[in-house]
Design an enzyme around this catalytic site. Structure first.
Site, short mmCIF file in Angstrom:
data_model
loop_
_atom_site.label_atom_id
_atom_site.label_comp_id
_atom_site.label_asym_id
_atom_site.label_seq_id
_atom_site.Cartn_x
_atom_site.Cartn_y
_atom_site.Cartn_z
N VAL A 131 -1.03 4.02 2.58
CA VAL A 131 0.51 4.69 2.14
C VAL A 131 1.51 3.41 2.39
O VAL A 131 1.29 2.86 3.53
CB VAL A 131 0.72 5.89 3.07
CG1 VAL A 131 2.20 6.37 2.54
CG2 VAL A 131 -0.42 6.89 2.76
N VAL A 172 -6.30 -6.96 -3.42
CA VAL A 172 -6.02 -6.54 -1.92
C VAL A 172 -7.30 -7.17 -1.00
O VAL A 172 -7.11 -8.00 -0.10
CB VAL A 172 -6.26 -5.08 -1.52
CG1 VAL A 172 -6.12 -4.92 -0.22
CG2 VAL A 172 -4.78 -4.49 -2.41
N GLU A 220 -4.23 2.52 7.34
CA GLU A 220 -2.71 2.22 7.14
C GLU A 220 -2.44 1.62 6.01
O GLU A 220 -1.02 1.93 5.43
CB GLU A 220 -2.52 1.26 8.49
CG GLU A 220 -0.99 0.78 8.66
CD GLU A 220 -0.08 1.82 9.07
OE1 GLU A 220 -0.28 2.38 10.28
OE2 GLU A 220 0.69 2.22 8.21
N LYS A 260 -0.56 9.79 -1.98
CA LYS A 260 0.00 9.35 -0.57
C LYS A 260 0.56 10.43 0.03
O LYS A 260 0.58 10.64 1.27
CB LYS A 260 0.97 8.25 -1.00
CG LYS A 260 0.38 7.16 -1.29
CD LYS A 260 1.33 5.86 -2.17
CE LYS A 260 0.52 4.80 -2.46
NZ LYS A 260 1.60 4.22 -3.50
N GLY A 266 1.76 0.64 1.52
CA GLY A 266 1.37 -0.86 1.37
C GLY A 266 1.52 -1.40 2.98
O GLY A 266 0.78 -0.99 3.66
#
Lengths: 408, 408
Positions: free
Chosen positions: A127, A11, A124, A200, A129
């Protein structure tokens, strides 16, 4: 505007890539400010990486750099991510993150710290992606009382289940394929046991109802008990098995929240969510059902959500987001087994006569190669405790598997 | 905080209802400010309505009331909604609206006026009713270059098509049912001819790409030419017909945008959008495809989106939203017929030999009761102009219907 990235994994490197690729359009979107990655924190070496000059192993290089106003935390895990984030917020820097474990476990403390120092803590990407869900839930649906949220929140398990449903693969074989494709980790526990989905659920529940829900409050069951026999019976009923996170409003002081495999009937927007895709369905008292669908993980989708948060921070340096996310309590999440009524799928060694004597008229399901002493059916609506009570001390019913049926 | 509502029709009365029903939770969501409807503008009388004391027929009662900071415009139409909104914005009041016609036609002028006076002009309810789409597009996906947007943007036509597809109803019969159920107006032109969808395409395109697109720039075709024969052929190909608004990025100075019936293959998230539901699929370069689904119209869903905008205005009285929506130009929207390549469904009176001589190998479709001189097939990928050129001066092919095939 200078930005630092902590954690140069999938990421984090995606965040750098998205910022660099969109540098021109980011200027437009922030209302004139350019965004530049000036530091990358990682303990590993990346020889030959074109950002080599930006790397540091010392967190203080970011903390003490007055020019850095926004930090993306893409390290994952609780420690040292928590300490770092806390120090940055207290030092007046905004932090954006994809770290669902940290938000689920210690989000409230970090949000409070951000509020005290007039900074933002945005998540953001934690949850769904790249799917916009945190902002829509916090803002666009704010005129609704949320009645429930149900989601396919983990791409790995959804891929495995899709392979079982559509290709007839056994669980182990589908897991192996997921690992080969890079969808599942070498140690897939957090995914297949439902822990990732659980985190999540905590974030969604905390946001929707304003009280922190912790992972240990959410009863969580993974997909390892799902077999092709169950898939086949449920197909005959016009449904599919999905790993769902479910959150149900009970009162202002009580919710139910759990993660488990569940039967979703075709026709539900969730039934057509396949492969590694995620979806979150929100039921509001005014709007009814709305559903958000998209890639729930992956380098660039997740990175694009992190960068959207960076843009938000850059645009509005003077203002804090109000999430209205307060203290939870040990009795806030009720035992769903005693309080939530639903239908159940049951597969058992038993005779129909026996089943009918206990459950009354039920809808029997069928599958190819069904043994003569095996039945599968959908019960009436009841709580899980009521179901267990019905089965207590009954001879002649040997339950093989029980799966909840969702009404979403 | 005092709010006025202009237009006490379906949506306007819904706005009042949602505000009153949620008064307690609104206080929490605005960070402590209560929201109270203090004036309702409507030229009609509503004797016995419990808000009787709030009604006025004089717009100046709202314009000159210094206590009113936010106005919901739910009148619809261009005039006098435009004049009223402009005056309110210039007077320093924020305006929120569900009026897609006005936003599509004169959104830029109103946004500029809002910017000049430091107020907000918000319009979440103008596209997709209660579905969060404006904010997600403007904010959550801001780190993406948008490649395309495709949506089922009109509930009435989606209901009619669903009845044709699932119940085998003729178009006229399905329209009549839609009118009986209150989904279609007595004069259904704006819906069935695609004008309503066209306005929403304008708003989405303007937001996504930052230049105002006007309704007359968007070639628009309704669903009145769709027959059960087409539905049946396309079913045999594993697809359904939907009325789609499509927006395609070509360059920073060029987009294509059009509204038409289109074939959607099953497996697309759009194929399972039924009845009066809407969905918008956004394709971003980083995130891939994300999709927003929900009720695209209706009193409370739409009202809940208007009220979410009111909450946003109330929370952030000191700040303006930046939409980055600038001037358009006459040549900004290109002629898609010459620039967008796609597949086409064609139904014609012709022989297969003739078709193959013109189109090469094609995939033929079938239907029950297919006359021996009728064929239906899917072409290769080409522009609509190329298709028309292929058919020019060809004897022995009498085209009955042509429908675009979407690649979403």
């Amino acid at each position: 505007m200078k930005v630092a990235v902590m954690g140069y994994g999938t990421v984090g490197s995606g965040v750098v890539e998205v910022i660099e690729k969109h540098s021109d359009s980011l200027v437009k979107k922030t209302g004139g400010k350019s965004i530049e990655v000036s530091r990358i924190l990682d303990l590993r070496d990346f020889p030959g990486d074109k950002h080599e000059k930006l790397f540091t192993k010392d967190f203080n290089d970011i903390l003490n750099d007055k020019d850095i106003a926004i930090v993306a935390e893409t390290m994952g895990g609780i420690n040292p991510a928590f300490d770092f984030t806390m120090k940055l917020l207290k030092a007046g820097k905004s932090v954006v993150t994809s770290n669902k474990e940290l938000v689920a476990q210690r989000g409230l403390e970090l949000l409070n710290a951000a509020q005290e120092s007039g900074t933002n803590y945005l998540f953001e990407a934690s949850v769904g992606g790249g799917i916009p869900i945190i902002r829509p839930l916090a803002q666009c649906l704010s005129a609704n009382n949320i009645e429930g949220i149900v989601g396919i929140l983990n791409g790995t398990t959804n891929f495995i289940l899709t392979m079982m449903i559509e290709q007839g693969m056994q669980f182990d074989e589908a897991l192996k394929l997921a690992q080969e494709k890079g969808y599942a980790e070498k140690d897939p526990t957090a995914d297949i046991q439902g822990h990732d989905a659980c985190r999540k659920v905590c974030i969604l529940a905390s946001l929707a109802f304003g009280k922190h829900v912790y992972p240990n409050q959410v009863e969580t069951e993974g997909i390892t008990n799902i077999t092709l026999e169950d898939v086949s019976y449920i197909n005959s009923a016009g449904g599919v098995i999905k790993l769902l996170g479910q959150i149900i409003y009970i009162s202002d002081d009580k919710i139910a929240a759990f993660v488990s495999p569940a039967v979703v009937y075709n026709g539900s927007q969730l039934a057509s969510v396949k492969d590694v895709f995620n979806a979150v369905l929100v039921r509001g008292d005014a709007v009814g059902d709305v559903c958000f669908y998209g890639p729930g993980a992956g380098k660039l989708p997740t990175a694009s959500a992190v960068v959207a948060d960076i843009i938000d921070c850059a645009k509005h340096t003077d203002r804090k987001k109000i999430f209205g996310w307060g203290e939870g309590s040990p009795d806030y999440v009720v035992d769903y087994k005693s309080s939530v009524k639903m239908l159940f799928y049951i597969r058992a060694k038993a005779s129909c006569t026996k089943i009918n004597s206990v459950f009354g008229e039920v809808k029997y399901l069928t599958r190819k190669g069904q043994p003569s002493d095996e039945v599968a059916f959908i019960t009436d609506i009841m709580t899980e405790n009521e179901l267990n009570k019905l089965l207590l001390d009954v001879d002649g019913i040997e339950v093989i598997n029980t799966i909840k049926v969702t009404n979403y």
